[in-house]
Design an enzyme around this catalytic site. Sequence first.
Site, PDB file in Angstrom:
ATOM      1  N   ARG A 160       0.849  -1.194   0.000  1.00 49.60           N
ATOM      2  CA  ARG A 160       0.000   0.000   0.000  1.00 49.60           C
ATOM      3  C   ARG A 160       0.881   1.238   0.000  1.00 49.60           C
ATOM      4  O   ARG A 160       1.903   1.280   0.681  1.00 49.60           O
ATOM      5  CB  ARG A 160      -0.892   0.002   1.256  1.00 49.60           C
ATOM      6  CG  ARG A 160      -2.132  -0.836   1.103  1.00 49.60           C
ATOM      7  CD  ARG A 160      -2.862  -1.060   2.416  1.00 49.60           C
ATOM      8  NE  ARG A 160      -3.052   0.112   3.258  1.00 49.60           N
ATOM      9  CZ  ARG A 160      -3.791   0.119   4.376  1.00 49.60           C
ATOM     10  NH1 ARG A 160      -4.420  -0.975   4.760  1.00 49.60           N
ATOM     11  NH2 ARG A 160      -3.898   1.202   5.114  1.00 49.60           N
ATOM     12  N   ARG A 171       1.132   8.728   9.437  1.00 49.34           N
ATOM     13  CA  ARG A 171      -0.040   8.054  10.015  1.00 49.34           C
ATOM     14  C   ARG A 171       0.086   7.922  11.523  1.00 49.34           C
ATOM     15  O   ARG A 171      -0.905   8.038  12.251  1.00 49.34           O
ATOM     16  CB  ARG A 171      -0.208   6.672   9.387  1.00 49.34           C
ATOM     17  CG  ARG A 171      -0.730   6.744   7.968  1.00 49.34           C
ATOM     18  CD  ARG A 171      -0.562   5.439   7.249  1.00 49.34           C
ATOM     19  NE  ARG A 171      -1.514   4.434   7.650  1.00 49.34           N
ATOM     20  CZ  ARG A 171      -1.352   3.133   7.444  1.00 49.34           C
ATOM     21  NH1 ARG A 171      -0.254   2.692   6.857  1.00 49.34           N
ATOM     22  NH2 ARG A 171      -2.266   2.277   7.821  1.00 49.34           N
TER      23      ARG A 171
HETATM   24  P1  AMP Z   1      -7.005   1.973   7.271  1.00 49.45           P
HETATM   25  O1  AMP Z   1      -7.195   0.957   6.212  1.00 49.45           O
HETATM   26  O2  AMP Z   1      -8.061   1.917   8.333  1.00 49.45           O
HETATM   27  O3  AMP Z   1      -5.605   1.988   7.833  1.00 49.45           O
HETATM   28  O4  AMP Z   1      -7.201   3.410   6.560  1.00 49.45           O
HETATM   29  C1  AMP Z   1      -6.377   3.815   5.511  1.00 49.45           C
HETATM   30  C2  AMP Z   1      -6.556   5.304   5.261  1.00 49.45           C
HETATM   31  O5  AMP Z   1      -7.910   5.571   4.909  1.00 49.45           O
HETATM   32  C3  AMP Z   1      -6.276   6.214   6.441  1.00 49.45           C
HETATM   33  O6  AMP Z   1      -4.897   6.482   6.607  1.00 49.45           O
HETATM   34  C4  AMP Z   1      -7.067   7.453   6.035  1.00 49.45           C
HETATM   35  O7  AMP Z   1      -6.405   8.163   5.002  1.00 49.45           O
HETATM   36  C5  AMP Z   1      -8.314   6.836   5.423  1.00 49.45           C
HETATM   37  N1  AMP Z   1      -9.351   6.606   6.451  1.00 49.45           N
HETATM   38  C6  AMP Z   1      -9.818   5.406   6.891  1.00 49.45           C
HETATM   39  N2  AMP Z   1     -10.758   5.573   7.834  1.00 49.45           N
HETATM   40  C7  AMP Z   1     -10.879   6.911   8.002  1.00 49.45           C
HETATM   41  C8  AMP Z   1     -11.668   7.721   8.859  1.00 49.45           C
HETATM   42  N3  AMP Z   1     -12.538   7.194   9.744  1.00 49.45           N
HETATM   43  N4  AMP Z   1     -11.524   9.069   8.752  1.00 49.45           N
HETATM   44  C9  AMP Z   1     -10.697   9.625   7.874  1.00 49.45           C
HETATM   45  N5  AMP Z   1      -9.890   8.927   7.065  1.00 49.45           N
HETATM   46  C10 AMP Z   1      -9.982   7.577   7.116  1.00 49.45           C
END
Ligand code: AMP
Length: 217
Positions: A160, A171
Amino acid sequence: MNILLFGPPGSGKGTQSALLVEDLGFTHISTGNMFRQHIHNGTDLGKKAKEYMDEGLLVPDELTIAMVRRELEEQRELDFIFDGFPRNVAQAQAFEQLLAELEMNLDSAIFLDVPVDVIVERLSGRRVCKNCGAVYHIANHMPHEEGVCENCGTGPIYQREDDKPEAIKTRLKVYDENTAPLRELYERNGRLVVIDGDADEATVYRKIKSQIQTKKM
Ligand code: AMP
C-alpha cells in the site's frame, strides 16, 4: 450487538475484524476498505479520498461520515464491527448522533494496544492483495506462488502507498493527535475495553471473543 475496534495503524484491527466476521457473523464496516473500494471503482469519492490516503492523512470528516451513514441506513438491524471509524473526536460525536438517530447502540469500544516499534515493523512489511484485500507479511507470511493470492487465486500482491516509510510516520502522528484521544472518551462513557494486541492473531482473538461473550451475558 455493535463493537468498535480501534488502535494505532497496524494494531490488527483488520485481521481481528475478519475473524469476528467469520466466527461470530458480524458485518464489517471498515472505512479504509470502503475508500479503497471507491478508488478501485474510480468514483468521485475515491478520487478525493486517494489524495489524503496516499499521504497518510485523514479523509475529511464530512465525506467519511456521509459514507458510513449511507452504509448503516441500509442495514441497521445487523451486528456491526466498526474498524477505523470513528478516527477522531468529531467523528465519534457524529457517530453517537447517527447511532441514536438509527436507534442503534455501541456496546464496546475495544482498544488494541500495541507498542510503536511493533507497529512500524508490521506496517513496513505488510503486503496486500489488490483484488481481495488479503493481508500478507514479508517476514513470515507470503503466498507460496509469488504474486498469486492464496485467498482469491488472483492478485497482484502489492505494498500500500500508505505503508511506505514517510506515510507510516505521518499516520502515526495523525493517530497520536486525532485517534488516541478516543481512548479517554470511551473510558469516560464506560465502553472502553483494552486488549493487549502484541501477541499472535489467535491469542488476541481469544481475548476479544471472551470480552464480547461477557458483554452478551
Ligand atoms: P485503514 O485501512 O483503516 O488503515 O485506513 C487507511 C486510510 O484511509 C487512512 O490512513 C485514512 O487516510 C483513510 N481513512 C480510513 N478511515 C478513516 C476515517 N474514519 N476518517 C478519515 N480517514 C480515514
